[in-house]
Scaffold this motif. Structure first.
Motif, short mmCIF file in Angstrom:
data_model
loop_
_atom_site.label_atom_id
_atom_site.label_comp_id
_atom_site.label_asym_id
_atom_site.label_seq_id
_atom_site.Cartn_x
_atom_site.Cartn_y
_atom_site.Cartn_z
N GLU A 189 106.74 141.38 27.79
CA GLU A 189 105.39 141.87 28.08
C GLU A 189 104.35 141.24 27.16
O GLU A 189 103.19 141.13 27.52
CB GLU A 189 105.34 143.39 27.95
CG GLU A 189 106.02 144.12 29.07
CD GLU A 189 106.00 145.62 28.88
OE1 GLU A 189 105.23 146.13 28.03
OE2 GLU A 189 106.77 146.31 29.58
N ASP A 190 104.75 140.84 25.96
CA ASP A 190 103.83 140.27 24.97
C ASP A 190 103.83 138.75 25.10
O ASP A 190 104.48 138.04 24.34
CB ASP A 190 104.26 140.69 23.56
CG ASP A 190 103.26 140.27 22.50
OD1 ASP A 190 102.22 139.67 22.84
OD2 ASP A 190 103.53 140.53 21.31
N SER A 191 103.08 138.25 26.07
CA SER A 191 103.06 136.81 26.35
C SER A 191 102.29 136.01 25.30
O SER A 191 102.42 134.79 25.25
CB SER A 191 102.47 136.56 27.73
OG SER A 191 101.15 137.05 27.79
N THR A 192 101.52 136.67 24.46
CA THR A 192 100.73 135.95 23.45
C THR A 192 101.52 135.66 22.18
O THR A 192 101.08 134.86 21.36
CB THR A 192 99.47 136.75 23.06
OG1 THR A 192 99.89 138.01 22.51
CG2 THR A 192 98.58 136.99 24.27
N SER A 193 102.68 136.26 22.02
CA SER A 193 103.47 136.08 20.79
C SER A 193 104.78 135.37 21.09
O SER A 193 105.36 135.53 22.16
CB SER A 193 103.79 137.43 20.15
OG SER A 193 102.60 138.12 19.83
N GLU A 194 105.22 134.60 20.12
CA GLU A 194 106.51 133.91 20.23
C GLU A 194 107.48 134.58 19.27
O GLU A 194 107.36 134.45 18.05
CB GLU A 194 106.34 132.43 19.86
CG GLU A 194 107.59 131.63 20.07
CD GLU A 194 107.38 130.16 19.76
OE1 GLU A 194 108.31 129.56 19.20
OE2 GLU A 194 106.29 129.62 20.08
N TYR A 195 108.42 135.32 19.82
CA TYR A 195 109.39 136.06 19.01
C TYR A 195 110.57 135.17 18.65
O TYR A 195 110.99 134.33 19.44
CB TYR A 195 109.88 137.31 19.76
CG TYR A 195 108.87 138.42 19.76
CD1 TYR A 195 108.87 139.37 18.75
CD2 TYR A 195 107.92 138.51 20.76
CE1 TYR A 195 107.93 140.40 18.75
CE2 TYR A 195 106.98 139.52 20.77
CZ TYR A 195 107.00 140.47 19.76
OH TYR A 195 106.08 141.48 19.76
N THR A 233 107.86 138.27 15.06
CA THR A 233 106.82 137.31 15.39
C THR A 233 105.76 137.34 14.30
O THR A 233 105.52 138.39 13.69
CB THR A 233 106.18 137.61 16.77
OG1 THR A 233 105.26 136.55 17.09
CG2 THR A 233 105.46 138.93 16.80
N ASN A 287 102.12 137.46 13.02
CA ASN A 287 100.74 137.77 13.39
C ASN A 287 99.81 136.87 12.59
O ASN A 287 98.77 136.44 13.08
CB ASN A 287 100.40 139.23 13.07
CG ASN A 287 101.32 140.19 13.78
OD1 ASN A 287 102.48 140.32 13.42
ND2 ASN A 287 100.82 140.85 14.80
#
Length: 186
Positions: A57-63, A73, A75
């Motif tokens: 769901e969190d497409s803005t972060s690269e885990y 990830t 920040n």
């Protein structure tokens, strides 16, 4: 009289008998352990699915996946190439953190718990956070996703975190004081 002698002889011979091992009335088969393993594996699979859902769901972060069984990830990542120090055994770190459920409900807001001063691997801290802080450099902010066994596990924190809760923890590492620096100050 001979009856008494025979009785005493039988009693004496019976008393010389070596003790015998006593066996339990019921025997356990070990099935409880097998059931526990299956139950814990199912719980872990369920938690991993929840964590993967959060990451998708969190497409803005690269885990990234850690070797220790959690995901994280950045920040705020340190871009300073001179800043290569990560905490090691005996170093003192100061950090702020917040804890929420995987769906974002705040459990402990940042600042609700005082800035934590922690001696690496020498004080109590839940295992995921203890391992996660070691990945960070001074000034970085990282969000960690911990399955319950890396967080507060079966017992919770006996306050706001319940049994077997996977959690999201946002950590800002403010300062690292290296072990050698501490020894020189003393």
């Amino acid at each position: 009289m001979t009856r008494y002698l025979v009785f005493i002889a039988i009693f004496t011979l019976g008393a010389c008998k070596s003790p015998e091992a006593r066996y339990p009335v019921t025997q356990k088969s070990g099935s409880h352990i097998s059931e526990s393993i299956v139950k814990n594996q199912e719980l872990l699979d369920k938690e991993i699915n929840l964590i993967e859902g959060v990451m998708n769901e969190d497409s803005t972060s690269e885990y990234q996946s850690s070797q220790d069984g959690f995901w994280y990830t950045y920040n705020k990542k340190s871009e300073d190439t001179a800043n290569t120090i990560t905490p090691e055994f005996g170093d003192i770190v100061e950090f702020d953190y917040s804890i929420s459920t995987l769906d974002g409900q705040v459990i402990y807001a940042e600042g609700e718990k005082a800035t934590k001063t922690y001696a690496i691997d020498q004080e109590q801290l839940f295992s995921g956070l203890r391992q996660g802080v070691k990945l960070m450099k001074e000034g970085e902010t990282v969000t960690f996703l911990f399955p319950s066994y890396k967080a507060y596990g079966y017992y919770g924190d006996k306050n706001k975190i319940g049994t077997n809760w996977p959690i999201k923890t946002k950590v800002t590492l403010n300062k690292i004081t290296e072990k050698e620096e501490i020894q020189n100050q003393q």
